[in-house]
Design an enzyme around this catalytic site. Structure first.
Site, mmCIF file in Angstrom:
data_model
loop_
_atom_site.group_PDB
_atom_site.id
_atom_site.type_symbol
_atom_site.label_atom_id
_atom_site.label_comp_id
_atom_site.label_asym_id
_atom_site.label_seq_id
_atom_site.Cartn_x
_atom_site.Cartn_y
_atom_site.Cartn_z
ATOM 1 N N CYS A 73 9.928 1.429 15.808
ATOM 2 C CA CYS A 73 9.944 2.300 14.640
ATOM 3 C C CYS A 73 9.199 3.598 14.936
ATOM 4 O O CYS A 73 8.261 3.621 15.736
ATOM 5 C CB CYS A 73 9.299 1.585 13.456
ATOM 6 S SG CYS A 73 9.324 2.530 11.917
ATOM 7 N N ASP A 117 7.207 5.058 13.031
ATOM 8 C CA ASP A 117 5.940 5.084 12.289
ATOM 9 C C ASP A 117 4.793 5.552 13.185
ATOM 10 O O ASP A 117 4.594 5.031 14.286
ATOM 11 C CB ASP A 117 5.638 3.673 11.755
ATOM 12 C CG ASP A 117 4.541 3.660 10.705
ATOM 13 O OD1 ASP A 117 3.419 4.119 11.010
ATOM 14 O OD2 ASP A 117 4.788 3.193 9.583
ATOM 15 N N ARG A 130 1.735 5.090 13.081
ATOM 16 C CA ARG A 130 0.638 4.129 13.280
ATOM 17 C C ARG A 130 0.904 3.164 14.430
ATOM 18 O O ARG A 130 0.011 2.437 14.850
ATOM 19 C CB ARG A 130 0.408 3.317 11.992
ATOM 20 C CG ARG A 130 0.010 4.138 10.790
ATOM 21 C CD ARG A 130 0.099 3.312 9.525
ATOM 22 N NE ARG A 130 1.477 2.927 9.230
ATOM 23 C CZ ARG A 130 1.832 2.114 8.237
ATOM 24 N NH1 ARG A 130 0.911 1.582 7.453
ATOM 25 N NH2 ARG A 130 3.100 1.822 8.025
ATOM 26 N N HIS A 189 7.679 -3.717 12.511
ATOM 27 C CA HIS A 189 6.270 -3.873 12.138
ATOM 28 C C HIS A 189 6.167 -4.123 10.642
ATOM 29 O O HIS A 189 6.974 -3.617 9.848
ATOM 30 C CB HIS A 189 5.450 -2.639 12.533
ATOM 31 C CG HIS A 189 5.809 -1.395 11.779
ATOM 32 N ND1 HIS A 189 5.139 -0.985 10.649
ATOM 33 C CD2 HIS A 189 6.784 -0.472 11.986
ATOM 34 C CE1 HIS A 189 5.668 0.140 10.209
ATOM 35 N NE2 HIS A 189 6.668 0.471 11.001
ATOM 36 N N CYS A 244 6.464 -1.693 6.926
ATOM 37 C CA CYS A 244 7.384 -0.661 7.377
ATOM 38 C C CYS A 244 7.915 0.122 6.176
ATOM 39 O O CYS A 244 8.552 -0.453 5.279
ATOM 40 C CB CYS A 244 8.546 -1.287 8.144
ATOM 41 S SG CYS A 244 9.773 -0.095 8.729
#
Length: 213
Positions: free
Chosen positions: A42, A44, A46, A98, A101
């Site tokens: 992803c 993302d 983080r 994750h 999400c």
């Protein structure tokens, strides 16, 4: 981070640190890459790919998009898969979702999200396929987490449908893996996707035969 100028300062420090540990670090990088893993994750911010796996530059080929999707008409991800499998000769492909999400959560909302709608529709399709199981989960966070896992599983299946993956499996036993990263604990979780079982189950429809196999 105060400004983008900090990025360049950090870059200089990173270079110095790498050269201090290994004077040939960048010479080694320049010789090329030979990763054994294609990681599809992803976007993302983080989730840091190499860091969470404890790997360094050159050890993993990476593709990231919203909610770690593998969509057959997405030329971006399909180009990455074909390059990694046919040219870099990776032996493992990891689809890693994750928990928490944002893409998965957005897909579960009844809201018009503009250009994101056709992308998120693929996650909604995963929900539709597994709605009986998901609707039985009363806790919303657990439902989100389970959809994250099921989405990883479905993207693994999408990979197994492709000619490149089927060919590499026959030629050198390439394997597709499904993982989830738990942001709350930092742990990587292997969903233990039954690669061979899925492959055998879908062969009636998705088997792609080639003369060179």
């Amino acid at each position: 981070m105060d400004s983008l100028n900090d990025v360049f300062k950090n870059n200089e420090k990173w270079i110095a640190d790498k050269l201090d540990k290994n004077p040939d670090f960048f010479k080694d990088l320049d010789r090329g890459q030979k990763p054994d893993i294609l990681y599809i994750g992803c976007s993302d911010s983080r989730v840091t790919t190499e860091e969470l796996m404890g790997l360094g530059p050159g050890e993993v080929f990476v593709h990231r998009n919203i909610a770690n999707m593998v969509i057959s008409i997405d030329l971006n991800v399909m180009s990455v898969v074909n390059y990694a499998v046919d040219h870099l000769k990776v032996n493992n492909i990891v689809v890693c979702g994750h928990y928490s999400c944002g893409g998965v959560k957005a897909a579960m909302q009844s809201e018009d999200l503009g250009i994101l709608n056709p992308w998120l529709r693929n996650i909604r399709d995963v929900y539709r396929q597994h709605r009986t199981e998901l609707n039985a989960i009363e806790d919303e966070e657990q439902k989100y987490n389970r959809l994250v896992e099921l989405n990883v599983q479905e993207q693994c299946i999408n990979l197994i449908k492709t000619a490149a993956v089927q060919r590499a499996y026959r030629e050198r036993n390439l394997i597709v893996h499904g993982w989830v990263f738990d942001i709350k604990t930092g742990k990587l979780i292997d969903l233990k996707i039954d690669f061979k079982g899925i492959l055998n189950n879908i062969m009636e429809i998705y088997r792609l035969d080639y003369k060179d196999l």
